[in-house]
Design an enzyme around this catalytic site. Structure first.
Site, short mmCIF file in Angstrom:
data_model
loop_
_atom_site.label_atom_id
_atom_site.label_comp_id
_atom_site.label_asym_id
_atom_site.label_seq_id
_atom_site.Cartn_x
_atom_site.Cartn_y
_atom_site.Cartn_z
N ARG A 12 32.36 25.31 35.48
CA ARG A 12 32.46 24.81 36.38
C ARG A 12 34.09 25.56 37.34
O ARG A 12 33.79 26.22 38.56
CB ARG A 12 33.15 23.76 36.97
CG ARG A 12 32.19 22.74 36.68
CD ARG A 12 30.57 22.77 37.89
NE ARG A 12 29.35 22.56 37.05
CZ ARG A 12 28.02 23.14 36.49
NH1 ARG A 12 28.02 24.28 36.26
NH2 ARG A 12 27.11 22.00 36.49
N SER A 39 49.87 37.79 41.82
CA SER A 39 50.35 38.01 40.47
C SER A 39 49.73 36.11 39.07
O SER A 39 49.70 35.11 39.62
CB SER A 39 52.03 37.84 40.11
OG SER A 39 52.44 37.62 38.73
N GLU A 81 32.27 29.71 37.86
CA GLU A 81 31.09 29.22 39.22
C GLU A 81 32.29 29.53 40.59
O GLU A 81 32.35 30.15 41.38
CB GLU A 81 31.06 27.90 39.43
CG GLU A 81 29.93 27.68 39.88
CD GLU A 81 28.65 26.18 39.94
OE1 GLU A 81 27.99 26.53 40.68
OE2 GLU A 81 29.63 25.54 39.67
#
Length: 149
Positions: free
Chosen positions: A90, A116, A93
């Site tokens: 997830r 960063s 995703e």
């Protein structure tokens, strides 16, 4: 005699944590670091400063060699291109769907550059919600401008 590896130390840490019934929050508090950083370093993704490595090894009853291994600079390697663990997937995703949006908004607000992942903080907290508790992930990284060539 075979030298102790990062994988050996990670296994020892996970075993000691499980046997003692500890949490990452508790382990992190013991060594004076955040749970996010502590877990990442314990899993071999970051090098620990000597005093933190020694504190972790002492608190978990690990051998002195484990503290030395924890101080070594890691080689960061992912075993899978796209992970199959649902929780980690997830997150991939989210980056796949919202990555271009995040990039565009960083560029609008800061200019051409990046956030960063070295000078970086992250926290994971639980927010109670009547429709179902929510996971809150906050990330803060230093802005780094690309150098113009």
């Amino acid at each position: 005699m075979t030298a102790m590896t990062r994988e050996d130390v990670t296994s020892m840490i996970l075993s000691a944590k499980r046997q003692a019934g500890l949490t990452w929050e508790g382990i992190a508090a013991t060594i004076g670091m955040s749970p996010v950083w502590t877990h990442s370093a314990a899993m071999g993704m970051n090098a620990m400063p000597a005093e933190k490595a020694e504190a972790l090894a002492t608190s978990l009853g690990l051998p002195q060699e484990a503290a030395l291994v924890l101080q070594e600079s890691p080689t960061k390697v992912w075993q899978q291109t796209v992970p199959t663990d649902p929780c980690i997937y997830r997150l991939y995703e989210i980056v796949g769907v919202y990555g271009p949006t995040i990039k565009a908004l960083i560029h609008e607000k800061f200019g051409d550059g990046i956030m960063s992942a070295i000078d970086f903080d992250m926290s994971v907290t639980r927010e109670e919600d009547p429709q179902g508790d929510r996971v809150k992930v906050e990330m803060s990284g230093k802005y780094l401008s690309y150098n113009a060539w």
